[in-house]
Motif scaffolding. Structure first.
Motif, PDB file in Angstrom:
ATOM      1  N   GLN A   1      25.701 -20.139  18.183  1.00 28.54           N
ATOM      2  CA  GLN A   1      25.839 -19.264  17.014  1.00 28.54           C
ATOM      3  C   GLN A   1      24.514 -19.147  16.257  1.00 28.54           C
ATOM      4  OE1 GLN A   1      29.320 -21.080  15.280  1.00 28.54           O
ATOM      5  NE2 GLN A   1      30.685 -20.051  16.743  1.00 28.54           N
ATOM      6  N   ALA A   2      23.758 -20.237  16.224  1.00 26.66           N
ATOM      7  CA  ALA A   2      22.444 -20.177  15.574  1.00 26.66           C
ATOM      8  C   ALA A   2      21.523 -19.245  16.359  1.00 26.66           C
ATOM      9  CB  ALA A   2      21.841 -21.572  15.479  1.00 26.66           C
ATOM     10  N   PHE A   3      21.582 -19.338  17.672  1.00 26.87           N
ATOM     11  CA  PHE A   3      20.750 -18.478  18.518  1.00 26.87           C
ATOM     12  C   PHE A   3      21.147 -17.013  18.338  1.00 26.87           C
ATOM     13  CE2 PHE A   3      20.036 -16.238  22.544  1.00 26.87           C
ATOM     14  CZ  PHE A   3      18.712 -16.547  22.808  1.00 26.87           C
ATOM     15  N   TYR A   4      22.437 -16.774  18.298  1.00 27.24           N
ATOM     16  CA  TYR A   4      22.975 -15.409  18.197  1.00 27.24           C
ATOM     17  C   TYR A   4      22.807 -14.838  16.789  1.00 27.24           C
ATOM     18  CZ  TYR A   4      26.510 -11.679  18.771  1.00 27.24           C
ATOM     19  OH  TYR A   4      27.173 -10.481  18.831  1.00 27.24           O
ATOM     20  N   GLY A   5      22.826 -15.747  15.803  1.00 26.21           N
ATOM     21  CA  GLY A   5      22.644 -15.312  14.421  1.00 26.21           C
ATOM     22  C   GLY A   5      23.934 -14.904  13.741  1.00 26.21           C
ATOM     23  N   SER A   6      25.066 -15.328  14.288  1.00 27.52           N
ATOM     24  CA  SER A   6      26.355 -15.008  13.674  1.00 27.52           C
ATOM     25  C   SER A   6      27.425 -15.917  14.279  1.00 27.52           C
ATOM     26  CB  SER A   6      26.717 -13.546  13.935  1.00 27.52           C
ATOM     27  OG  SER A   6      28.045 -13.290  13.522  1.00 27.52           O
ATOM     28  N   GLU A   7      28.521 -16.085  13.537  1.00 25.64           N
ATOM     29  CA  GLU A   7      29.640 -16.870  14.066  1.00 25.64           C
ATOM     30  C   GLU A   7      30.706 -15.984  14.687  1.00 25.64           C
ATOM     31  OE1 GLU A   7      31.134 -19.617  11.159  1.00 25.64           O
ATOM     32  OE2 GLU A   7      29.131 -20.411  10.802  1.00 25.64           O
ATOM     33  N   SER A   8      30.476 -14.675  14.621  1.00 21.86           N
ATOM     34  CA  SER A   8      31.459 -13.819  15.308  1.00 21.86           C
ATOM     35  C   SER A   8      30.733 -12.868  16.253  1.00 21.86           C
ATOM     36  CB  SER A   8      32.336 -13.078  14.301  1.00 21.86           C
ATOM     37  OG  SER A   8      31.537 -12.266  13.502  1.00 21.86           O
ATOM     38  N   LEU A   9      31.355 -12.666  17.395  1.00 20.81           N
ATOM     39  CA  LEU A   9      30.725 -11.885  18.454  1.00 20.81           C
ATOM     40  C   LEU A   9      30.962 -10.395  18.231  1.00 20.81           C
ATOM     41  CD1 LEU A   9      31.806 -14.205  21.395  1.00 20.81           C
ATOM     42  CD2 LEU A   9      29.453 -13.810  20.622  1.00 20.81           C
ATOM     43  N   ASP A  10      29.897  -9.648  18.332  1.00 19.12           N
ATOM     44  CA  ASP A  10      29.957  -8.200  18.144  1.00 19.12           C
ATOM     45  C   ASP A  10      29.826  -7.560  19.533  1.00 19.12           C
ATOM     46  OD1 ASP A  10      29.466  -5.549  17.697  1.00 19.12           O
ATOM     47  OD2 ASP A  10      27.747  -5.869  16.340  1.00 19.12           O
ATOM     48  N   PRO A  11      30.849  -6.843  19.993  1.00 20.54           N
ATOM     49  CA  PRO A  11      30.778  -6.247  21.328  1.00 20.54           C
ATOM     50  C   PRO A  11      29.554  -5.345  21.517  1.00 20.54           C
ATOM     51  CG  PRO A  11      32.978  -5.992  20.405  1.00 20.54           C
ATOM     52  CD  PRO A  11      32.117  -6.552  19.303  1.00 20.54           C
TER      53      PRO A  11
END
Ligand code: 6PG
Length: 249
Positions: free
Chosen positions: A126-136
């Motif tokens: 989540q830190a790598f992605y920059g969010s705790e929820s996935l955006d399609p």
């Protein structure tokens, strides 16, 4: 959300050709993204030849190592000094001496239990992605490599296990494996694995024919349920193909 597309079946001659085809797909995904790239690796024996290729000429010289981050889709809950550890195999085969250390993202196993490893890895993703929820619209991974086990598992998502039904968490602890090695596992869940531009299964060899037959017959097994929100590809060699569709033999 749109239903995930059916897997695309690509048949190649043998395990050697399969590794070459997989390496080409890895490079194509990298070429398609001029920015930071995230690749989720897999364990087991199926990706070994691909890893060897990526670590040797000419592939090694073509990889933009400083732009690629390497994750793992599941891990056996053993220390990284253990040869059963999936990321240890990937490191020894091609990552060490090539990838910057900070670009290798193992699932922690020197922790209290698989659930603690899962939580820590979810935080890291989540830190790598920059969010705790996935955006399609913004996949977590460019490419997710997968294998299919004899019981139809993929990653460490075994048939009938609650981990397969997880819809909220990105990573879960799996206390008991359904096939060898019988060590607890930590696994990314179907929604986390689905968040990719491409999911690439490597399925090779005569031993895979029974499970590939079941998957092609549409049995609702984890390896069939694992789908990318983008493209899902099954790279298969002739030895793994069921008799009826082997063609020309
Ligand atoms: C693992 C793997 C697992 C693997 C399949 C296929 O940790 O064991 O990640 O999901 O991909 O079991 O394994 P083989 O490639 O060894 O057949």
């Amino acid at each position: 959300m749109a239903a995930a597309e059916e897997p695309k079946l690509i048949v190649v001659a043998d395990a050697e050709a399969l590794a070459q085809a997989a390496a080409q797909r890895v490079m194509a995904r990298i070429a398609a993204n001029p920015g930071r790239i995230a690749i989720c690796l897999t364990g087991g024996s199926s990706p070994k030849k691909l890893y060897e290729l990526l670590g040797s000429a000419p592939w090694r010289g073509k990889l933009p190592w400083d732009r690629v981050h390497w994750f793992i889709g599941d891990e056996r809950f053993v220390l990284d000094s253990d040869p059963l550890n999936n990321m240890t195999v990937a490191r020894a085969t091609f990552l060490d001496h090539n990838a910057p250390a900070g670009h290798i993202h193992p699932i922690p196993t020197a922790v209290e239990n698989p659930e603690a490893g899962a939580e820590a890895y979810a935080r890291e993703l989540q830190a790598f992605y920059g969010s705790e929820s996935l955006d399609p619209a913004r996949p977590l991974f460019d490419l997710v490599l997968m294998g299919a086990g004899p019981d139809g598992h993929t990653a460490s998502l075994f048939p009938g296990y609650p981990a397969v039904e997880e819809t909220a968490r990105w990573v879960v602890g799996v206390p008991k494996a359904n096939v060898a090695p019988f060590v607890p596992r930590v696994s990314l869940t179907l929604p986390a694995l689905a968040s990719c531009r491409e999911m690439l299964f490597e399925i090779a060899g005569h031993d895979k024919r029974p499970i590939l037959t079941r998957l092609l017959n549409g049995e609702n097994l984890p390896a069939l349920r694992a789908r990318s929100e983008g493209e899902t590809v099954w790279l298969v060699d002739r030895a793994a193909l069921p008799e009826g569709i082997r063609g020309g033999r």
